[in-house]
Motif scaffolding. Structure first.
Motif: not given
Length: 516
Positions: A44, A64-65, A123, A126
């Motif tokens: 991630y 980050e994603p 995503k 996360y």
């Protein structure tokens, strides 16, 4: 409708980076070159360290994603739905929080007649876990073991941090005003505290053990809400770590080992972030395994492997008139009734110091820290308000270590500048007489033995040893410490095991380590 029912029964397959592609991508920042990249939470989050040579400027860039516009809207929708679902649902406290969230999210997405790919769902997982049960936007910083401090200095400003390799460095994380206020309130609640406009300053211990100081709004900090986090290491710092970092020499550490084992009281003095508490925690491993220990702190930092240990913490009041508060003085009074052999006080700064020195005078072995940059300034602080320890009592202290964050060979380092023994009070001048035992030489970054030791002489008298016995003990302990450094023994329990084994069966340990 047919499409909706079909998707209700359709499970999104588990995410696999090799099949579904990577989640986080970095395309660079204009004017900066990439000098390092590492993962903090694969697959991630990774960190990119950027550098601009013209401005001599580093940036700590969190990747980050990435979310498309549609994914951003979808994530906001899921978050709103999830808030409502969790408010009314009865959840078992023993269940894993991440599993509960995943299950709820999977149930919610069945209501949407859209194609949800494994990468898109991953995503969503996360960001919801990050914001609901972790530390939100600063979670990547909390997962990076090379960071010591995290500072939010107000809204619309980059978060700064202290990195072990790059020192003070700005990040690409920025909070807007309302977002930051909400984040501060959330952090306080997670730490079991209350913060409000009426009570806008809070010190707390975060769920992971890190120390945090927070302010809310613009009434006390004009740039808006602020927070400063002193990160907590899951693995406590050991004497081996201090030797590897060069904070102490093996000879100096062997001296402290022998003194602590023989009930010599000790204070670490130094400036902010000089490593006082870390050193105190490290040398506390030299306390005999079964000895009764009581530690007293404002925020929990000490971590010991000893089974006979009571960790005490101060508590704020529940009411405006200070009812229900338990300060350091109250804890110390209670601790002295619990018959401790070793008393560890996080920091002396007020009236509790007088009780601490009374405990030293009556035979209790005490370790503590204080803010002072030299022995004279430490004695001056102890003698004057608000501490006010009488000069005669100061001689109950055996050893004072002066620590500092300084520079050596062009690098910022933490060093123990001096190990000083308090001898007695001069009968003519009434000055406190001291004796330097070890001193750090900044030009060579080495530690030199500068004088004879009164503490070692006392140990000789108490144990009935000769000079050869003391020298042999110091040499054996130094060899054991050097052995652990040379063989990269870093495990906290393994190090404490070797130290405890030597205290009970020294010959056996030396033989096992092939040091005889």
């Amino acid at each position: 409708m047919k499409n909706l029912f079909r998707r209700e029964n359709e499970e999104v397959e588990p995410y696999d980076p090799e099949v579904h592609g990577i989640l986080s991508e970095f395309t660079g920042v204009e004017g900066y070159e990439e000098i390092e990249r590492y993962w903090t939470s694969e697959p991630y989050v990774f960190i990119v360290i950027l550098y601009n040579e013209d401005r001599n400027d580093h940036i700590y860039y969190v990747v980050e994603p990435s979310l498309s516009d549609f994914e951003q809207v979808f994530l906001t929708e899921i978050k709103d739905r999830l808030h409502n679902e969790l408010l009314v649902e009865d959840i078992d406290e023993t269940e894993d929080k991440e599993e509960v969230l995943e299950k709820e999210i999977r149930e919610i997405i069945k209501d949407y007649a859209i194609e949800i790919t494994p990468a898109m769902l991953e995503k969503v997982f996360y960001y919801i876990k990050r914001d609901f049960i972790k530390f939100g936007k600063i979670d990547p910083l909390m997962n990076d073991s090379s960071i010591e401090d995290v500072s939010g200095n107000g809204h619309s400003k980059p978060i700064f941090l202290y990195h072990r390799a790059y020192q003070n460095i700005a990040t690409n994380i920025i909070f807007e005003e309302k977002e930051l206020d909400s984040f501060i309130i959330q952090l306080a609640q997670k730490s079991g505290k209350h913060i409000s406009v009426a009570d806008p300053m809070v010190d707390a211990t975060m769920p992971d053990g890190s120390r945090i100081q927070m302010t809310l709004g613009v009434s006390v900090t004009t740039h808006g809400s602020t927070f400063t986090i002193r990160k907590f290491s899951e693995d406590p710092i050991t004497p081996v770590d201090l030797l590897k970092w060069g904070t102490f020499s093996p000879e100096c550490m062997a001296y402290l080992w022998l003194c602590i084992e023989n009930n010599k009281s000790l204070i670490y003095a130094g400036g902010t972030a000089s490593g006082k508490t870390s050193s105190l925690n490290a040398v506390s491993l030299f306390i005999p395994e079964k000895a009764k220990i009581i530690s007293l702190e404002d925020t929990r930092e000490l971590k010991l492997p000893h089974p006979n240990w009571i960790p005490g913490m101060t508590r704020d009041s529940f009411t405006a008139d200070d009812r229900g508060s338990v300060d350091m003085y109250d804890l110390l009074k209670a601790a002295l009734r619990q018959r401790p052999e070793y008393l560890l006080v996080g920091e002396v700064r007020g009236k509790e110091a007088l009780t601490l020195f009374q405990a030293m005078s009556t035979g209790h072995t005490t370790f503590s820290t204080m803010h002072a940059d030299s022995v004279p300034s430490a004695i001056h602080r102890l003698e004057n308000p608000p501490i006010s320890v009488p000069r005669n009592m100061i001689q109950a202290l055996d050893i004072m270590c002066i620590q500092a964050q300084t520079y050596s060979m062009g690098k910022r380092v933490r060093r123990n500048l001096k190990v000083v023994e308090i001898i007695d009070i001069d009968p003519n001048t009434r000055n406190v007489r001291t004796n330097d035992v070890f001193a750090w030489d900044s030009s060579t970054d080495t530690f030199n033995r500068t004088g004879d030791s009164k503490a070692l002489m006392d140990i000789r008298m108490r144990r009935g040893w000769g000079a050869m016995d003391v020298n042999r003990e110091l040499a054996n302990r130094q060899r054991i410490l050097e052995y652990m450094v040379d063989n990269d023994i870093e495990d906290f329990k393994q190090i404490s095991g070797i130290i405890n084994a030597y205290q009970s069966t020294p010959e056996k340990v030396l033989k096992e380590l092939d040091l005889l």
